[in-house]
Structure formats: C-alpha cells, structure tokens
Design a protein around this motif. Structure first.
Motif, PDB file in Angstrom:
ATOM      1  N   ALA A 132      -7.355  -3.084  -1.286  1.00 29.48           N
ATOM      2  CA  ALA A 132      -8.488  -3.836  -0.745  1.00 29.48           C
ATOM      3  C   ALA A 132      -9.582  -2.936  -0.186  1.00 29.48           C
ATOM      4  N   VAL A 133      -9.202  -1.838   0.485  1.00 27.17           N
ATOM      5  CA  VAL A 133     -10.156  -1.033   1.244  1.00 27.17           C
ATOM      6  C   VAL A 133     -10.602   0.220   0.488  1.00 27.17           C
ATOM      7  N   ALA A 134      -9.697   0.790  -0.295  1.00 19.12           N
ATOM      8  CA  ALA A 134     -10.010   2.035  -1.025  1.00 19.12           C
ATOM      9  C   ALA A 134      -9.469   1.939  -2.446  1.00 19.12           C
ATOM     10  N   PRO A 135      -9.995   0.998  -3.239  1.00 14.52           N
ATOM     11  CA  PRO A 135      -9.403   0.711  -4.554  1.00 14.52           C
ATOM     12  C   PRO A 135      -9.469   1.876  -5.543  1.00 14.52           C
ATOM     13  N   GLU A 136     -10.334   2.851  -5.326  1.00 13.10           N
ATOM     14  CA  GLU A 136     -10.428   3.995  -6.226  1.00 13.10           C
ATOM     15  C   GLU A 136      -9.520   5.142  -5.802  1.00 13.10           C
ATOM     16  N   ALA A 137      -8.853   4.993  -4.675  1.00 14.80           N
ATOM     17  CA  ALA A 137      -8.006   6.075  -4.176  1.00 14.80           C
ATOM     18  C   ALA A 137      -6.716   6.181  -4.970  1.00 14.80           C
ATOM     19  N   TRP A 138      -6.224   7.407  -5.073  1.00 14.76           N
ATOM     20  CA  TRP A 138      -4.891   7.657  -5.605  1.00 14.76           C
ATOM     21  C   TRP A 138      -3.911   7.724  -4.440  1.00 14.76           C
ATOM     22  N   VAL A 139      -2.762   7.079  -4.589  1.00 14.49           N
ATOM     23  CA  VAL A 139      -1.712   7.155  -3.575  1.00 14.49           C
ATOM     24  C   VAL A 139      -0.604   8.051  -4.106  1.00 14.49           C
ATOM     25  N   ILE A 140      -0.290   9.083  -3.347  1.00 13.11           N
ATOM     26  CA  ILE A 140       0.813   9.985  -3.675  1.00 13.11           C
ATOM     27  C   ILE A 140       1.907   9.709  -2.659  1.00 13.11           C
ATOM     28  N   ASN A 141       3.028   9.208  -3.141  1.00 13.37           N
ATOM     29  CA  ASN A 141       4.080   8.720  -2.259  1.00 13.37           C
ATOM     30  C   ASN A 141       5.168   9.756  -2.054  1.00 13.37           C
ATOM     31  N   PHE A 142       5.361  10.149  -0.767  1.00 10.44           N
ATOM     32  CA  PHE A 142       6.488  10.993  -0.380  1.00 10.44           C
ATOM     33  C   PHE A 142       7.571  10.157   0.305  1.00 10.44           C
ATOM     34  N   THR A 143       7.226   8.930   0.702  1.00 13.66           N
ATOM     35  CA  THR A 143       8.123   8.125   1.527  1.00 13.66           C
ATOM     36  C   THR A 143       9.411   7.827   0.780  1.00 13.66           C
ATOM     37  N   ASN A 144      10.527   8.110   1.416  1.00 11.77           N
ATOM     38  CA  ASN A 144      11.834   7.827   0.827  1.00 11.77           C
ATOM     39  C   ASN A 144      12.275   6.400   1.129  1.00 11.77           C
ATOM     40  N   PRO A 145      13.165   5.850   0.289  1.00 12.97           N
ATOM     41  CA  PRO A 145      13.643   6.378  -0.989  1.00 12.97           C
ATOM     42  C   PRO A 145      12.497   6.326  -2.009  1.00 12.97           C
ATOM     43  N   ALA A 146      12.054   7.512  -2.474  1.00 15.41           N
ATOM     44  CA  ALA A 146      10.765   7.632  -3.158  1.00 15.41           C
ATOM     45  C   ALA A 146      10.669   6.795  -4.422  1.00 15.41           C
ATOM     46  N   GLY A 147      11.746   6.723  -5.205  1.00 16.66           N
ATOM     47  CA  GLY A 147      11.693   5.928  -6.429  1.00 16.66           C
ATOM     48  C   GLY A 147      11.483   4.458  -6.158  1.00 16.66           C
ATOM     49  N   MET A 148      12.254   3.904  -5.231  1.00 16.17           N
ATOM     50  CA  MET A 148      12.132   2.483  -4.906  1.00 16.17           C
ATOM     51  C   MET A 148      10.789   2.166  -4.271  1.00 16.17           C
ATOM     52  N   VAL A 149      10.354   3.017  -3.347  1.00 15.79           N
ATOM     53  CA  VAL A 149       9.088   2.763  -2.665  1.00 15.79           C
ATOM     54  C   VAL A 149       7.930   2.821  -3.658  1.00 15.79           C
ATOM     55  N   ASP A 331      -1.076  20.253  -6.239  1.00  9.21           N
ATOM     56  CA  ASP A 331      -1.219  20.475  -7.680  1.00  9.21           C
ATOM     57  C   ASP A 331      -1.532  19.160  -8.400  1.00  9.21           C
ATOM     58  N   LEU A 332      -0.888  18.083  -7.968  1.00  8.29           N
ATOM     59  CA  LEU A 332      -1.151  16.779  -8.566  1.00  8.29           C
ATOM     60  C   LEU A 332      -2.588  16.340  -8.272  1.00  8.29           C
ATOM     61  N   MET A 333      -3.031  16.511  -7.035  1.00  2.00           N
ATOM     62  CA  MET A 333      -4.416  16.179  -6.695  1.00  2.00           C
ATOM     63  C   MET A 333      -5.396  16.965  -7.550  1.00  2.00           C
ATOM     64  N   GLY A 334      -5.140  18.266  -7.704  1.00  2.00           N
ATOM     65  CA  GLY A 334      -6.036  19.091  -8.499  1.00  2.00           C
ATOM     66  C   GLY A 334      -6.115  18.638  -9.937  1.00  2.00           C
ATOM     67  N   GLY A 335      -4.964  18.300 -10.524  1.00  2.00           N
ATOM     68  CA  GLY A 335      -4.965  17.827 -11.900  1.00  2.00           C
ATOM     69  C   GLY A 335      -5.700  16.516 -12.072  1.00  2.00           C
ATOM     70  N   LEU A 336      -5.482  15.580 -11.143  1.00  2.00           N
ATOM     71  CA  LEU A 336      -6.130  14.279 -11.236  1.00  2.00           C
ATOM     72  C   LEU A 336      -7.636  14.366 -10.989  1.00  2.00           C
ATOM     73  N   THR A 337      -8.034  15.332 -10.158  1.00  2.76           N
ATOM     74  CA  THR A 337      -9.448  15.457  -9.790  1.00  2.76           C
ATOM     75  C   THR A 337     -10.240  16.298 -10.788  1.00  2.76           C
ATOM     76  N   HIS A 338      -9.690  17.442 -11.139  1.00  6.89           N
ATOM     77  CA  HIS A 338     -10.437  18.411 -11.934  1.00  6.89           C
ATOM     78  C   HIS A 338     -10.016  18.468 -13.397  1.00  6.89           C
ATOM     79  N   GLY A 339      -8.945  17.770 -13.735  1.00  9.46           N
ATOM     80  CA  GLY A 339      -8.507  17.770 -15.123  1.00  9.46           C
ATOM     81  C   GLY A 339      -7.774  19.023 -15.533  1.00  9.46           C
ATOM     82  N   GLY A 373      -5.179  10.536 -14.707  1.00  6.36           N
ATOM     83  CA  GLY A 373      -3.865   9.952 -14.882  1.00  6.36           C
ATOM     84  C   GLY A 373      -2.792  10.931 -15.310  1.00  6.36           C
ATOM     85  N   VAL A 374      -1.573  10.406 -15.426  1.00  6.73           N
ATOM     86  CA  VAL A 374      -0.430  11.206 -15.852  1.00  6.73           C
ATOM     87  C   VAL A 374       0.258  10.496 -17.010  1.00  6.73           C
ATOM     88  N   GLN A 375       0.942  11.273 -17.834  1.00  4.80           N
ATOM     89  CA  GLN A 375       1.650  10.729 -18.990  1.00  4.80           C
ATOM     90  C   GLN A 375       3.047  11.330 -19.024  1.00  4.80           C
TER      91      GLN A 375
END
Length: 447
Positions: A132-149, A331-339, A373-375
């Motif tokens: 709702a507030v930052a729809p263009e943002a990427w969320v990188i999740n560290f919160t465990n249990p990481a797969g379920m979250v 590293d993930l941020m850099g790839g998503l931002t700069h390609g 994105g990622v593939q």
C-alpha cells in the motif's frame, strides 16, 4: 536510495550497516531507516551505528522510526528481520518441545512451527503495508522461518519479496575453497527448502569436483557440514547437506545433547544479549566495543548446543568469516538495482523447478539475479530420499501457513503431527496446546 530495516533494534543490525557503508558496497544506500517497536533497543543500535560511521568510507544517514507507514514511505528496499515474541518466545519454542521429548530448535521441527504461527500474521501485515505505501519497493526477507514467511508474504507482494539465508552461502564458500577454485569459476547444483538442502554438484571447467572433494579427508575437513555430520555419512549421501539437516539425520543425538545442555541456544542468546543491551544503554559511548565482543562469542558458539561438550566452541575461523546474510542482501540489492549479473542461492517460487513440489511453494535454489528480478536455475532430478523429505516438510509448511491464515487450530495440529521430527499425534496435540498456553503470540494466532 532509502533502505528500511524492520527489526531495526536487532543485534545483527551493525553487520548490515558495515556492509552498506563499505567502499565496495554493491548498492548505494543514502538513508538507513531503523524501524522497531522497542525504543530503547533502537537507541542502543543507533549508538553503535554512529560509532561505526566514523570508521566507514561512506555511511548512510541513520533515521529511527516506530511508525510503520512512515518508515516504509519512500523506501526502495525493505529488509524484514523481525523477531515476534523476542527471546522469550524462542526459549518457549525450544523448551516446550524438549519437555515433551522432541527436538527443541528455533526453526527446525515444532519450535519452527510455533515461531511461524506467531510470526506469519505480522509478516502478512508488513507485506500488505509495503504493497500500500511503497509498492515499488523490493522486500528482502531474513525473518525466520524464512521459507514459510517468504511464501506467506508473496500473497501481497508476489515476486517483489525474496527470501535469503546465509547458511547455503557459507556452505558454498567453503566448498569453493575446498576444491581450490573461485566463486566466478564454479557452476553448481543446490536444491532444497530453507534450512533443508543439499549441494549435489560443484563443477570447474565442466568437471564435477564433488566426488574428489568427498574422497579427500583433508578437503572434506574444510567443510563444517562434514565435520558436524561425519565424513562417512556425507560420502554415503554423495552430497554436502546444509548444516541444519543435522537435526533430521541425527535427531536422537541432537535432542539428547540439547536436553543435556545447561541452556538452550535461546537461553544463551537471551542471557548474552540482555547483558549487551543493558550495558550499552548504561554506557552508550562503549556501545560499539560491547557489541563487537558479544558478536564474536555469538558466532563462535553457533549450533554449539548440538555438538559434543568438548566441541561447543570448536568452530574454525573459516566457518565464521566471509560475511553473513548482510553480504547476501547487498549483492541481491546490487543485482536488482544495477543489473549486475550474479548467481545466488535464494528463496523463490518453485514454478516447476522441482516438478514434484507445488508451483507456488517457496524453495531454496540457485538463481540468476538481474535488474528487475530473479530467475531460478534448472536443477537435476531430486533423488527419492531427498525428495520425500522435501515433500513432507513443504506439506507441513503449507498447512502451517493455511492454519495461520484461517486461524484453524486443527490444521495446526495436523501440521505438527505431519512433521518428520514429531513422532506422535498425541504429542503433536500436547505441543499445540502448550504453545498456546505459554506463548501469547501463538494463542493470538487463533483468536
């Protein structure tokens, strides 16, 4: 670029700051916004970061916030590192299980399911507010249990949420070193779920070096996973397992060792970190020095509760160096931002990568990261013994997500009973009942 850190009073925040402020950081962050519900912890972390800033090449501006929407507004990236229920919740996760004779661990087994049940509602709310507030943002999740979250957050965010974990990255770092190569020169096959995966191939110049690694005691001795589980078992598998598979392969030994320990991992961290926050609050000018001392003890004792007594502090320096999830995130941020093209082990939607798992299931595999994105990379067919465990644990995870979404205690009971580390339907019911009695967040999940 603004980065918002959910759980900004957490102990590992300075490691993220160090990575952001490094001269060679792969992504340039100008504002780091720390969001947390604990004002005192936020101030302690702010003190540590301000002291770190003086010795870093390009520190971002530090802001603190206790209002979620304000913290999210304008963010390009959101790191989720929340711990719902705090250290007290983790201790209960572990102790309730141990008292009933089953494995008590933070993310694996019934403790991980209790952790999920109190965390998933907060994770969904966060995802909805980001959308709702930052729809263009990427969320990188560290919160465990990481797969379920991560899987639960996809309902609101889709592919704009990606889960990360430093454990498989550490495994790969050790494997690359053990075969005498560099990250850029290797190709590999890693497949699994978060805290449940295997390195099945590591190739250099088209030649798989894994068989030679497994046959060489000196090289295999550089792999913490092999030292933990035994050379013979790793050779029998024909793969290097994620260290968390210790809890599945050596369930009885792990449970007995943890029960015999003077304190669980949660109890150790609560004692250690409570002391740090108290001292850092009293002596803010020494906050950085106190944090550095505490960090070293924390890392050196990782998974110590599962080791023999004489090896409780036996991690090698190579097991803890090389950075953690903060490096992965940058590293993930850099790839998503700069390609900048990169290959990383991430938690993403399956979409046929492992045909025997649901398409919407979040799995942990090697991915190609590019701008936007990622593939997921293709993987070799998964052997039956590995696949059976993946299918069972993923079914448990998806039942737990559904139980949380629908506030259904029967589904939660079924999830606990179906877990491979819970050996009785009766015990599963006792686990659920006791977690609801002693952990407010679990009780609230069904209100």
């Amino acid at each position: 670029m603004k980065l918002t850190l959910i759980g900004g009073g957490g102990f590992r925040v300075p490691q993220i700051f160090e990575a952001l402020a490094a001269k060679d950081a792969s992504a340039r962050v100008t504002e780091l916004c720390l969001y947390d519900l604990g004002p005192e912890r936020l101030e302690v972390m702010r003190s540590v970061l301000l002291q770190l800033a003086g010795s870093t090449p390009r520190p971002p501006r530090i802001t603190v916030e206790t209002d979620l929407d304000t913290a999210l507004r304008g963010a390009s990236f959101v790191f989720s590192a929340m711990r719902v229920g705090g250290a007290a919740g983790r201790i209960a996760d572990e102790r309730v299980a141990l008292d009933l004779g089953v494995l008590g661990q933070e993310t694996v087994g019934p403790g991980g399911l209790a952790y999920a049940l109190r965390t998933l509602p907060a994770a969904r709310r966060l995802a909805e507010r980001v959308a709702a507030v930052a729809p263009e943002a990427w969320v990188i999740n560290f919160t465990n249990p990481a797969g379920m979250v991560t899987e639960a957050m996809r309902a609101a965010l889709g592919d704009r949420v990606i889960g990360i974990c430093d454990t498989p990255i550490g495994l790969m770092r050790r494997a690359v070193h053990a075969v005498g190569s560099t990250p850029e020169a290797v190709d590999f096959d890693y497949v699994g779920l978060n805290h449940l995966g295997w390195l099945r191939r590591i190739s250099v110049d088209g030649q798989d070096r894994l068989p030679a690694l497994l046959a060489d005691n000196t090289a295999l001795g550089q792999m913490e996973e092999a030292r933990l589980m035994g050379f013979d078992w790793v050779r029998a598998l024909g793969a290097v397992p994620n260290e968390y598979l210790y809890y599945y392969y050596f369930q009885r030994e792990a449970t007995e060792r943890i029960r015999a320990s003077a304190e669980t991992r949660g109890e150790f961290l609560q004692r250690q970190q409570a002391g740090f926050y108290e001292q850092a609050h009293l002596y803010p000018n020494s906050a950085l020095e106190l944090w550095q001392q505490t960090k070293h003890d924390r890392e050196a004792s990782y998974m110590a509760e599962s080791r023999p007594e004489e090896e409780h502090n036996g991690r090698q320096e190579s097991d803890v160096d090389g950075g953690g999830y903060q490096g992965v995130a940058l590293d993930l941020m850099g790839g998503l931002t700069h390609g900048t093209s990169a290959t990383m082990i991430l938690n993403v939607a399956n979409r046929g990568t492992v045909p025997e798992l649901p398409d919407d299931a979040v799995i942990e595999v090697a991915c190609d990261v590019r701008a936007g994105g990622v593939q997921a990379r293709k993987v070799a067919p998964v052997r039956a013994d590995m696949l059976g465990l993946l299918q069972q644990v993923k079914a448990v995870e998806q039942m737990t997500i559904a139980a949380s979404l629908h506030r259904d205690p029967v589904l939660a009971w079924r999830a606990l009973a179906a877990h491979p580390l819970v050996d009785s339907v009766t015990v599963a019911q006792k686990l659920l009942d006791t977690y609801r009695q002693v952990i407010p967040g679990v009780a609230a999940a069904f209100d």
